[in-house]
Design an enzyme around this catalytic site. Structure first.
Site, PDB file in Angstrom:
ATOM      1  N   HIS A  80       1.554  -2.777  11.084  1.00 45.20           N
ATOM      2  CA  HIS A  80       2.666  -3.656  11.483  1.00 45.20           C
ATOM      3  C   HIS A  80       3.210  -3.301  12.871  1.00 45.20           C
ATOM      4  CE1 HIS A  80       2.498  -5.616   7.642  1.00 45.20           C
ATOM      5  NE2 HIS A  80       2.526  -4.444   7.050  1.00 45.20           N
TER       6      HIS A  80
ATOM      7  N   ARG B 217      -9.493  -7.213   5.044  1.00 40.83           N
ATOM      8  CA  ARG B 217      -8.253  -6.845   5.739  1.00 40.83           C
ATOM      9  C   ARG B 217      -8.125  -5.325   5.815  1.00 40.83           C
ATOM     10  NH1 ARG B 217      -2.733  -5.678   4.006  1.00 40.83           N
ATOM     11  NH2 ARG B 217      -1.163  -6.578   5.403  1.00 40.83           N
TER      12      ARG B 217
ATOM     13  N   SER C 291       4.035  -6.614   2.419  1.00 37.18           N
ATOM     14  CA  SER C 291       2.812  -6.391   3.195  1.00 37.18           C
ATOM     15  C   SER C 291       1.581  -6.843   2.390  1.00 37.18           C
ATOM     16  CB  SER C 291       2.715  -4.933   3.623  1.00 37.18           C
ATOM     17  OG  SER C 291       1.672  -4.739   4.551  1.00 37.18           O
ATOM     18  N   LEU C 292       0.738  -5.917   1.953  1.00 38.06           N
ATOM     19  CA  LEU C 292      -0.406  -6.257   1.117  1.00 38.06           C
ATOM     20  C   LEU C 292       0.014  -7.127  -0.065  1.00 38.06           C
ATOM     21  CD1 LEU C 292      -3.269  -5.886  -0.133  1.00 38.06           C
ATOM     22  CD2 LEU C 292      -2.409  -3.742  -1.117  1.00 38.06           C
TER      23      LEU C 292
ATOM     24  N   GLN D 287       1.125 -11.367  10.307  1.00 36.99           N
ATOM     25  CA  GLN D 287       1.787 -10.347   9.477  1.00 36.99           C
ATOM     26  C   GLN D 287       1.247  -8.943   9.716  1.00 36.99           C
ATOM     27  OE1 GLN D 287       0.446  -8.642   6.325  1.00 36.99           O
ATOM     28  NE2 GLN D 287       1.847  -9.354   4.729  1.00 36.99           N
TER      29      GLN D 287
ATOM     30  N   GLN E 118       0.834  -1.205   0.000  1.00 38.58           N
ATOM     31  CA  GLN E 118       0.000   0.000   0.000  1.00 38.58           C
ATOM     32  C   GLN E 118       0.866   1.251   0.000  1.00 38.58           C
ATOM     33  OE1 GLN E 118      -3.013  -0.279   2.974  1.00 38.58           O
ATOM     34  NE2 GLN E 118      -3.590   1.872   2.876  1.00 38.58           N
TER      35      GLN E 118
END
Length: 307
Positions: free
Chosen positions: A196, A115, A90-91, A245, A11
């Site tokens: 995170h 999410r 990440s994403l 995660q 993102q």
């Protein structure tokens, strides 16, 4: 023979117009974007191709970016270019999992939408923050923030670029301390929450509930987990890793170093921007990296790889 890794961004790289040329040029891309729009009950063409303020809202960003990246990836595969391993920041890890065969396209799209909503709802707006720290390594940053409450390292992207996350005031105070300790710059990121960080542990628990009914397939190729920074081939580990995660550090530098050790010599970044390509060049300046964000990029990359 080349060993190829497909890499997907996270993102923040989203932009108006992303994927429009792929949609207009390729039936494969149109099918992905149209199907995703139906599943989400969203006009993804308007969201991605036109100026739309929702594109920067996490609830919409994640599903839109994942869809566009996978539309590009599936178009690349029609040229016979296939990966030996995948990874995503990440994403982007969800793109990697769909490409590796573990997640269906529909499950990837719908899970990522949920999410995004969970991450946006996890912490009230204005309470959390993230900032990029330039010119310091992880050990030096940890030495400064280790005793400070409410702030953590979120991403180790590449040498000289890490990200801190946490409560807004704690992140701001940590930024001042880090600059005093030698950081070249500390740049606030335009994000809607402290991603995170342990502040999202509850969101991770809720994400586990979302993931529970998803049927995972055997992985056709390995993917690199953000949390472990190592290849994963066992599908039974995936749901737990994805739930962790969301509140765990993204170990991107270590992940790329692992790929290099595994013999990957060709990296293809798929999606808007060249963020990952930039990270890779700082990790290994000799890395062969291609970036595909337009149809022109796709054609040039295929021509070079086929040569």
């Amino acid at each position: 023979m080349s060993k190829i890794a497909f890499l997907f961004p996270g993102q923040g790289v989203q932009k108006a117009g992303m994927g429009k040329d792929f949609y207009e040029a390729f039936a494969t891309a149109r099918e992905v974007i149209d199907k995703a729009g139906e599943w989400l009950d969203l006009d993804l063409k308007k969201l991605c191709f036109e100026e739309d303020e929702r594109l920067n809202q996490t609830e919409y960003t994640q599903a839109a970016l994942l869809t566009v990246c996978l539309a590009m990836e599936k178009t690349l595969e029609t040229y016979g270019i296939l990966p030996d391993v995948t990874a995503g920041l990440s994403l982007g890890e969800y793109c990697a999992l769909e490409t590796a065969g573990a997640l269906s396209l529909k499950d990837a799209v719908l899970t990522v939408r949920k999410r995004g909503i969970l991450m946006e709802e996890a912490v009230p707006a204005g309470v959390g923050a993230m900032a990029a720290v330039l010119g310091m390594d992880a050990a030096a940053i940890q030495a400064v923030i280790g005793e400070k409450e409410g702030v953590w390292i979120a991403n180790d992207n590449c040498p000289g670029q890490l990200v801190i996350t946490g409560e807004k005031k704690a992140v701001e105070e940590a930024g001042i301390l880090l600059k005093e300790a030698g950081a070249k710059r500390v740049l606030p990121l335009k994000v809607s929450g402290p991603f995170h960080s342990p502040l999202l542990e509850e969101a991770g628990e809720k994400l586990a509930e979302v993931l529970a009914p998803c049927e995972l397939s055997e992985l056709k190729i390995p993917y690199i987990s953000n949390t472990l920074a190592e290849p994963v081939t066992d599908k039974t580990k995936i749901k737990e890793l994805l739930a962790r995660q969301i509140s765990s550090p993204v170990r991107w530098r270590e992940s790329m170093e692992e790929l290099i050790r595994e013999g990957v010599d060709t990296f293809i970044e798929i999606g808007p921007g060249k963020t990952i390509s930039g990270f890779l060049k700082k990790i290994d300046r000799n890395a062969v990296v291609y970036s595909i964000q337009t149809v022109e990029d796709l054609e040039k990359t295929v021509e070079l790889l086929k040569a």
